[in-house]
Write an enzyme that holds these catalytic residues in place. Structure first.
Site, PDB file in Angstrom:
ATOM      1  N   ASP A  21       0.752  -1.213  -0.021  1.00 24.49           N
ATOM      2  CA  ASP A  21       0.068   0.002  -0.104  1.00 24.49           C
ATOM      3  C   ASP A  21       0.998   1.188  -0.141  1.00 24.49           C
ATOM      4  O   ASP A  21       1.972   1.293   0.552  1.00 24.49           O
ATOM      5  CB  ASP A  21      -1.125  -0.012   1.383  1.00 24.49           C
ATOM      6  CG  ASP A  21      -1.983   1.041   1.181  1.00 24.49           C
ATOM      7  OD1 ASP A  21      -2.362   1.380   0.006  1.00 24.49           O
ATOM      8  OD2 ASP A  21      -2.698   1.013   2.046  1.00 24.49           O
ATOM      9  N   ARG A  25       0.129   7.547  -2.451  1.00 21.35           N
ATOM     10  CA  ARG A  25       0.523   8.672  -1.652  1.00 21.35           C
ATOM     11  C   ARG A  25       1.952   9.076  -2.060  1.00 21.35           C
ATOM     12  O   ARG A  25       2.410  10.091  -1.965  1.00 21.35           O
ATOM     13  CB  ARG A  25       0.446   8.185  -0.176  1.00 21.35           C
ATOM     14  CG  ARG A  25      -0.753   8.547   0.257  1.00 21.35           C
ATOM     15  CD  ARG A  25      -1.331   8.044   1.690  1.00 21.35           C
ATOM     16  NE  ARG A  25      -1.329   6.556   1.280  1.00 21.35           N
ATOM     17  CZ  ARG A  25      -1.679   5.477   2.064  1.00 21.35           C
ATOM     18  NH1 ARG A  25      -1.232   5.826   3.392  1.00 21.35           N
ATOM     19  NH2 ARG A  25      -1.958   4.319   1.967  1.00 21.35           N
ATOM     20  N   ASN A  69     -10.657  -2.717  -6.158  1.00 25.48           N
ATOM     21  CA  ASN A  69      -9.682  -1.585  -7.131  1.00 25.48           C
ATOM     22  C   ASN A  69     -10.402  -1.259  -8.280  1.00 25.48           C
ATOM     23  O   ASN A  69     -10.105  -0.513  -9.050  1.00 25.48           O
ATOM     24  CB  ASN A  69      -8.661  -2.147  -7.179  1.00 25.48           C
ATOM     25  CG  ASN A  69      -7.516  -1.954  -5.832  1.00 25.48           C
ATOM     26  OD1 ASN A  69      -6.702  -2.673  -5.647  1.00 25.48           O
ATOM     27  ND2 ASN A  69      -8.081  -1.200  -5.004  1.00 25.48           N
ATOM     28  N   ARG A 189       1.971  -5.104   6.078  1.00 22.84           N
ATOM     29  CA  ARG A 189       1.255  -4.087   5.244  1.00 22.84           C
ATOM     30  C   ARG A 189       2.047  -2.820   5.332  1.00 22.84           C
ATOM     31  O   ARG A 189       2.701  -2.452   6.343  1.00 22.84           O
ATOM     32  CB  ARG A 189      -0.289  -3.715   5.869  1.00 22.84           C
ATOM     33  CG  ARG A 189      -0.876  -2.593   5.188  1.00 22.84           C
ATOM     34  CD  ARG A 189      -2.309  -2.469   5.470  1.00 22.84           C
ATOM     35  NE  ARG A 189      -2.711  -1.412   4.604  1.00 22.84           N
ATOM     36  CZ  ARG A 189      -3.986  -1.463   4.032  1.00 22.84           C
ATOM     37  NH1 ARG A 189      -4.711  -2.546   4.512  1.00 22.84           N
ATOM     38  NH2 ARG A 189      -4.434  -0.657   3.157  1.00 22.84           N
TER      39      ARG A 189
HETATM   40  C1  FPP Z   1      -1.767   0.340  -3.370  1.00 16.43           C
HETATM   41  O1  FPP Z   1      -1.364   1.504  -3.614  1.00 16.43           O
HETATM   42  C2  FPP Z   1      -1.436  -0.429  -4.551  1.00 16.43           C
HETATM   43  C3  FPP Z   1      -2.262  -0.900  -5.506  1.00 16.43           C
HETATM   44  C4  FPP Z   1      -3.548  -0.919  -5.522  1.00 16.43           C
HETATM   45  C5  FPP Z   1      -1.617  -1.674  -6.641  1.00 16.43           C
HETATM   46  C6  FPP Z   1      -0.492  -2.516  -6.252  1.00 16.43           C
HETATM   47  C7  FPP Z   1       0.323  -2.670  -7.426  1.00 16.43           C
HETATM   48  C8  FPP Z   1       1.725  -2.463  -7.703  1.00 16.43           C
HETATM   49  C9  FPP Z   1       2.778  -2.451  -6.613  1.00 16.43           C
HETATM   50  C10 FPP Z   1       2.273  -2.388  -9.145  1.00 16.43           C
HETATM   51  C11 FPP Z   1       1.737  -3.445 -10.055  1.00 16.43           C
HETATM   52  C12 FPP Z   1       2.146  -4.822  -9.455  1.00 16.43           C
HETATM   53  C13 FPP Z   1       2.140  -5.769 -10.168  1.00 16.43           C
HETATM   54  C14 FPP Z   1       2.130  -7.094  -9.950  1.00 16.43           C
HETATM   55  C15 FPP Z   1       2.457  -5.448 -11.581  1.00 16.43           C
HETATM   56  P1  FPP Z   1      -2.445   2.665  -3.373  1.00 16.43           P
HETATM   57  O2  FPP Z   1      -2.816   2.966  -4.736  1.00 16.43           O
HETATM   58  O3  FPP Z   1      -3.888   2.166  -2.697  1.00 16.43           O
HETATM   59  O4  FPP Z   1      -2.082   3.767  -2.714  1.00 16.43           O
HETATM   60  P2  FPP Z   1      -2.478   5.158  -1.875  1.00 16.43           P
HETATM   61  O5  FPP Z   1      -3.348   4.289  -0.661  1.00 16.43           O
HETATM   62  O6  FPP Z   1      -1.351   5.810  -1.306  1.00 16.43           O
HETATM   63  O7  FPP Z   1      -3.498   5.730  -2.495  1.00 16.43           O
END
Ligand code: FPP
Length: 249
Positions: A21, A25, A69, A189
């Site tokens: 996560d 940000r 998502n 996490r």
């Molecule tokens: C959470 O960050 C992350 C995700 C929803 C996607 C995770 C994806 C990756 C690490 C890259 C792609 C992975 C692969 C396997 C190709 P967020 O967007 O929720 O962050 P935030 O909470 O800060 O908004």
């Protein structure tokens, strides 16, 4: 001594699961589009997959895209899908050199055919690798997985193949999409949120939890090994008493 060298080799967790996560940000803090954060997040995936392999972790499960998502803006979803496809292609040498077998859990029929094809090809190419299973949770949520398992159990009962009184936790475990893997020993996490967000709810009954404020793109090998060292210092009792307390009354 480096954190890696200080790890106890006989107490390496068999299965580590990660809620990656903080990509959004990370990007926002730099005035960049969220997609940039996801791209940076892929570098962390590479780093941590290698690091996990190096110390002999057998299963590494990454929460890469949740059922929820799909509700993100269309551009972000399609950027994540493109990133997934390019990552499956670009990281193939990493998978092959490190003996990584790719596995996927989640509702696969909702993906675009092009994504599905890239996934199938990567699963096939890595299917003979035996050092570590890298499990991508894609279009995954634990409640979806449990509902699917219940539907399948219901059908078996209806067809007479299973008696309701025989349903116990091991039977339920066999019907889960994740039945091929053991329960995680450690769940990490990143990003400072203290929740499990519909991830492996059944499987983490006795999993050790580790939360860090570090955003996923900033999560380094040393931090990963730090989480493993923290895990190694825990007393896992699985609802019983620790061995050192067994004789005390
Ligand atoms: C959470 O960050 C992350 C995700 C929803 C996607 C995770 C994806 C990756 C690490 C890259 C792609 C992975 C692969 C396997 C190709 P967020 O967007 O929720 O962050 P935030 O909470 O800060 O908004």
């Amino acid at each position: 001594m480096s954190v890696e060298r200080a790890l106890l080799r006989d107490k390496i967790p068999n299965h580590v699961a990660i809620i990656m996560d903080g990509n959004g940000r990370w990007a926002q803090k730099r005035g960049l589009p969220r997609q940039q954060g996801h791209m940076e997040g892929v570098k962390s995936v590479r780093r941590i997959a290698k690091a996990a392999c190096r110390i002999g972790i057998r299963y590494l499960t990454l929460y890469a895209f949740s059922t929820e998502n799909w509700g993100r803006p269309k551009e972000e979803v399609s950027a994540l899908m493109s990133l997934l496809v390019s990552c499956l292609h670009d990281e193939m040498p990493l998978f092959m050199e490190n003996g990584i077998r790719l596995r996927v859990v989640g509702q696969s029929d909702v993906f675009d055919p092009s994504v599905r094809e890239a996934l199938d090809a990567a699963l096939e190419k890595t299917s003979s690798n035996t050092r570590m299973d890298l499990v991508l949770a894609l279009s995954y949520s634990s409640r979806w997985e449990l509902a699917e398992a219940m539907k399948r159990i219901g059908r078996q009962v209806e067809e007479g193949g299973l008696a309701p009184e025989d349903i116990d936790d091991s039977v339920i475990g066999r019907f889960l999409a994740t039945s091929f893997m053991p329960d995680p020993d450690l769940l990490i996490r990143t990003s400072g949120e203290y929740r499990v967000s519909n991830f492996l709810l059944w499987q983490i009954a006795y999993t050790e939890l580790f939360f860090t404020p570090v955003l996923w793109p900033d999560f380094t090998e040393e931090m990963f090994y730090g989480a493993i060292a923290d895990y190694q210092g825990r007393d896992r009792r699985f609802g019983k008493v620790s061995v050192s307390n067994q004789t005390k009354q």
